[in-house]
Design an enzyme around this catalytic site. Structure first.
Site, short mmCIF file in Angstrom:
data_model
loop_
_atom_site.label_atom_id
_atom_site.label_comp_id
_atom_site.label_asym_id
_atom_site.label_seq_id
_atom_site.Cartn_x
_atom_site.Cartn_y
_atom_site.Cartn_z
N LYS A 172 -4.00 8.17 2.96
CA LYS A 172 -5.33 7.84 3.51
C LYS A 172 -5.43 8.25 4.98
CE LYS A 172 -7.39 5.83 -0.08
NZ LYS A 172 -8.41 6.56 -0.85
N TYR B 270 0.83 -1.21 0.00
CA TYR B 270 0.00 0.00 0.00
C TYR B 270 0.87 1.27 0.00
CZ TYR B 270 -4.54 2.26 0.36
OH TYR B 270 -5.68 2.99 0.08
P1 NAD Z 1 -11.71 3.07 -9.55
O1 NAD Z 1 -10.50 2.97 -10.40
O2 NAD Z 1 -12.96 2.49 -10.05
O3 NAD Z 1 -11.99 4.58 -9.15
C1 NAD Z 1 -10.96 5.51 -8.94
C2 NAD Z 1 -11.47 6.81 -9.52
O4 NAD Z 1 -10.56 7.87 -9.24
C3 NAD Z 1 -11.64 6.74 -11.04
O5 NAD Z 1 -12.97 7.04 -11.40
C4 NAD Z 1 -10.71 7.82 -11.54
O6 NAD Z 1 -11.19 8.49 -12.68
C5 NAD Z 1 -10.69 8.75 -10.32
N1 NAD Z 1 -9.60 9.72 -10.41
C6 NAD Z 1 -8.26 9.47 -10.45
N2 NAD Z 1 -7.60 10.65 -10.62
C7 NAD Z 1 -8.55 11.61 -10.69
C8 NAD Z 1 -8.50 13.02 -10.90
N3 NAD Z 1 -7.34 13.68 -11.08
N4 NAD Z 1 -9.68 13.71 -10.93
C9 NAD Z 1 -10.86 13.08 -10.77
N5 NAD Z 1 -10.97 11.74 -10.59
C10 NAD Z 1 -9.82 11.03 -10.56
O7 NAD Z 1 -11.28 2.38 -8.15
P2 NAD Z 1 -12.01 2.32 -6.73
O8 NAD Z 1 -11.34 1.20 -6.03
O9 NAD Z 1 -13.47 2.34 -6.90
O10 NAD Z 1 -11.49 3.66 -6.03
C11 NAD Z 1 -12.36 4.59 -5.40
C12 NAD Z 1 -11.82 4.95 -4.03
O11 NAD Z 1 -11.92 3.82 -3.18
C13 NAD Z 1 -10.36 5.36 -3.99
O12 NAD Z 1 -10.21 6.43 -3.09
C14 NAD Z 1 -9.67 4.13 -3.42
O13 NAD Z 1 -8.46 4.44 -2.78
C15 NAD Z 1 -10.72 3.69 -2.45
N6 NAD Z 1 -10.61 2.31 -1.93
C16 NAD Z 1 -10.51 1.27 -2.79
C17 NAD Z 1 -10.42 -0.02 -2.28
C18 NAD Z 1 -10.27 -1.19 -3.21
O14 NAD Z 1 -9.84 -2.25 -2.74
N7 NAD Z 1 -10.62 -1.08 -4.48
C19 NAD Z 1 -10.44 -0.24 -0.90
C20 NAD Z 1 -10.57 0.84 -0.04
C21 NAD Z 1 -10.63 2.13 -0.58
#
Ligand code: NAD
Length: 254
Positions: free
Chosen positions: A162, A155
């Site tokens: 985070k 990570y």
């Molecule tokens: P995802 O790739 O579907 O979504 C990530 C989003 O971030 C995308 O829509 C992308 O366009 C957007 N993004 C990146 N740079 C950007 C910018 N400059 N301006 C606007 N948007 C931007 O993946 P996800 O897993 O759904 O991620 C969403 C959130 O969830 C993130 O904060 C991620 O850290 C968090 N998260 C994910 C997980 C996991 O295991 N997937 C677990 C906990 C938290």
């Protein structure tokens, strides 16, 4: 069932049908909310457009949070079309791959700053722009991960980013509570999404998480959506400043 009838919400962060933001948007719509959505850029638009149609979104706008004018244009459009806003989901994160894959010790200053800006400070900008539209109160949510408080293999720099996002959630909740604006960070277990595919060893992380979680299963975007929809509802009016785990209990395990 959660009822969001009559509520208007903005969802930032749908990339495709696997996105956490999509799972949340689906739950909001199923609960009766009207939605505005964004897409990152022209490359992302064709993936988001059909999802926006299926969610009967009232607005679909470009938004790269690195461009302040785009974020402002989203809130201007909402002001013009709706005149108010009830909730916002901020579900986005980014770090340059070479920094994400490096030890934190070796992270570049530019890469760290970029990850902080897109993944954390953009939530502050969202809150600032949402505040005047939430005269009747509202709910702001972001998405964090357990790697903020524990060292999770692979990570790396996203851990401190985070951690800052979670602290930001608490300070925003304290500052905006007087206006009836509630602020939360959802903390899902690992989910196979585009963003997660950038993490080294993610498949092993998912397997380990499922084996370790008290409920012995993984987290789905529908699970996150159900919790997030509830937090936006009037039934959650007394909750703010929380890190809300939705991870089959993974966070309590050693
Ligand atoms: P995802 O790739 O579907 O979504 C990530 C989003 O971030 C995308 O829509 C992308 O366009 C957007 N993004 C990146 N740079 C950007 C910018 N400059 N301006 C606007 N948007 C931007 O993946 P996800 O897993 O759904 O991620 C969403 C959130 O969830 C993130 O904060 C991620 O850290 C968090 N998260 C994910 C997980 C996991 O295991 N997937 C677990 C906990 C938290």
């Amino acid at each position: 069932m959660t009822d969001l009838t009559g509520k208007k919400g903005l969802v930032l962060g749908i990339a495709n049908e696997h996105s956490i933001a999509y799972g949340c948007a689906r739950a909001y719509r199923d609960a009766g909310a009207e939605l505005a959505l964004t897409y990152l850029n022209g490359k992302a638009k064709p993936h988001v457009e059909p999802l926006a149609a299926s969610l009967e979104a009232s607005m679909l706008l470009p938004c790269d949070v690195q461009h302040d004018d785009q974020l402002e244009a989203v809130f201007d459009a909402i002001q013009q079309q709706w005149g108010r806003l009830d909730f916002v989901l901020h579900a986005m994160a980014y770090a340059p791959l070479e920094d994400l894959h490096a030890r934190l010790t070796d992270t570049s200053s530019d890469g760290f700053a970029m990850a902080m800006d897109i993944s954390c400070h953009s939530f502050v900008r969202v809150a600032r722009l949402a505040e005047p539209l939430m005269a009747r109160g509202g709910c702001l949510q972001t998405v964090t991960f357990l790697g903020s408080e524990r060292v999770v293999d692979g990570y790396n720099l996203m851990g401190p980013v985070k951690a800052a996002l979670e602290s930001t959630t608490r300070y925003l909740a304290a500052e905006l509570g007087g206006r009836g604006i509630r602020v939360h960070a959802l903390s899902p277990g690992p989910l196979k999404t585009r963003a997660a595919s950038g993490l080294r060893g993610f498949d092993e992380l998912m397997t380990r998480a499922e084996a370790k979680a008290p409920l012995s299963h993984g987290t789905g975007i529908g699970d996150v959506g159900a919790l997030s929809a509830f937090l936006n509802s009037d039934a959650a009016a007394s909750l703010t400043g929380n890190i809300e785990y939705v991870d089959a209990g993974l966070h309590i395990m050693e």
